[in-house]
Design a protein around this motif. Structure first.
Motif, PDB file in Angstrom:
ATOM      1  N   ALA A  88      50.347  17.117 -33.206  1.00 60.88           N
ATOM      2  CA  ALA A  88      48.949  16.767 -33.449  1.00 60.88           C
ATOM      3  C   ALA A  88      48.802  15.275 -33.751  1.00 60.88           C
ATOM      4  CB  ALA A  88      48.388  17.606 -34.591  1.00 60.88           C
ATOM      5  N   MET A  89      49.725  14.721 -34.522  1.00 62.79           N
ATOM      6  CA  MET A  89      49.688  13.283 -34.809  1.00 62.79           C
ATOM      7  C   MET A  89      49.934  12.479 -33.538  1.00 62.79           C
ATOM      8  SD  MET A  89      49.143  11.170 -37.124  1.00 62.79           S
ATOM      9  CE  MET A  89      49.401   9.492 -37.578  1.00 62.79           C
ATOM     10  N   SER A  90      50.798  12.965 -32.684  1.00 64.32           N
ATOM     11  CA  SER A  90      51.048  12.304 -31.405  1.00 64.32           C
ATOM     12  C   SER A  90      49.785  12.292 -30.550  1.00 64.32           C
ATOM     13  CB  SER A  90      52.177  13.016 -30.675  1.00 64.32           C
ATOM     14  OG  SER A  90      52.367  12.464 -29.407  1.00 64.32           O
ATOM     15  N   CYS A  91      49.070  13.400 -30.531  1.00 63.20           N
ATOM     16  CA  CYS A  91      47.809  13.459 -29.772  1.00 63.20           C
ATOM     17  C   CYS A  91      46.768  12.525 -30.367  1.00 63.20           C
ATOM     18  CB  CYS A  91      47.284  14.885 -29.743  1.00 63.20           C
ATOM     19  SG  CYS A  91      48.284  15.992 -28.753  1.00 63.20           S
ATOM     20  N   LEU A  92      46.736  12.418 -31.695  1.00 62.82           N
ATOM     21  CA  LEU A  92      45.802  11.501 -32.338  1.00 62.82           C
ATOM     22  C   LEU A  92      46.116  10.052 -31.964  1.00 62.82           C
ATOM     23  CD1 LEU A  92      43.524  11.060 -34.465  1.00 62.82           C
ATOM     24  CD2 LEU A  92      45.386  10.709 -36.089  1.00 62.82           C
ATOM     25  N   LEU A  93      47.389   9.681 -31.996  1.00 62.53           N
ATOM     26  CA  LEU A  93      47.770   8.317 -31.611  1.00 62.53           C
ATOM     27  C   LEU A  93      47.474   8.046 -30.141  1.00 62.53           C
ATOM     28  CD1 LEU A  93      51.117   7.908 -33.557  1.00 62.53           C
ATOM     29  CD2 LEU A  93      48.912   6.864 -34.060  1.00 62.53           C
ATOM     30  N   PHE A  94      47.640   9.067 -29.288  1.00 56.15           N
ATOM     31  CA  PHE A  94      47.284   8.942 -27.875  1.00 56.15           C
ATOM     32  C   PHE A  94      45.796   8.652 -27.726  1.00 56.15           C
ATOM     33  CE2 PHE A  94      45.634  11.235 -24.123  1.00 56.15           C
ATOM     34  CZ  PHE A  94      46.202  10.458 -23.136  1.00 56.15           C
ATOM     35  N   GLY A  95      44.971   9.362 -28.488  1.00 59.57           N
ATOM     36  CA  GLY A  95      43.528   9.140 -28.444  1.00 59.57           C
ATOM     37  C   GLY A  95      43.143   7.745 -28.916  1.00 59.57           C
ATOM     38  N   VAL A  96      43.795   7.279 -29.959  1.00 57.05           N
ATOM     39  CA  VAL A  96      43.532   5.915 -30.452  1.00 57.05           C
ATOM     40  C   VAL A  96      43.929   4.895 -29.390  1.00 57.05           C
ATOM     41  CG1 VAL A  96      44.245   4.202 -32.169  1.00 57.05           C
ATOM     42  CG2 VAL A  96      43.691   6.522 -32.884  1.00 57.05           C
TER      43      VAL A  96
END
Length: 88
Positions: free
Chosen positions: A42-50
């Motif tokens: 989930a944190m990886s997906c958040l960083l991808f979105g950023v």
């Protein structure tokens, strides 16, 4: 005024498409369950979105502050090139 170039439209349409596919194909409450069960992913997906949002926000902010933007959009008529004192 915001100027929409090809890369901003491409980034925003990619984000909208990914969110639409996920929202349509996953059951209700999938995001909360995903964050609870797989926090690293989930944190990886958040960083991808950023990372996807940065090109849309950084260039207009740099342009508004008067900072050089030639590395992002060199063909833009409002481009600002860096000034080096040692070369003048």
């Amino acid at each position: 005024m915001v100027r929409w170039d090809g890369h901003e439209i491409g980034v925003l349409s990619t984000i909208a498409g990914c969110l639409g596919i996920m929202q349509g194909s996953m059951p209700k409450g999938w995001a909360k369950s995903f964050v609870h069960r797989q926090p690293v992913a989930a944190m990886s997906c958040l960083l991808f979105g950023v990372g996807l949002i940065l090109p849309v926000t950084v260039v207009p902010m740099r342009r508004a502050l008067g900072m050089p933007t030639n590395q992002y959009d060199a063909e833009d008529p409002r481009v600002k090139f860096p000034k080096f004192e040692s070369l003048q």
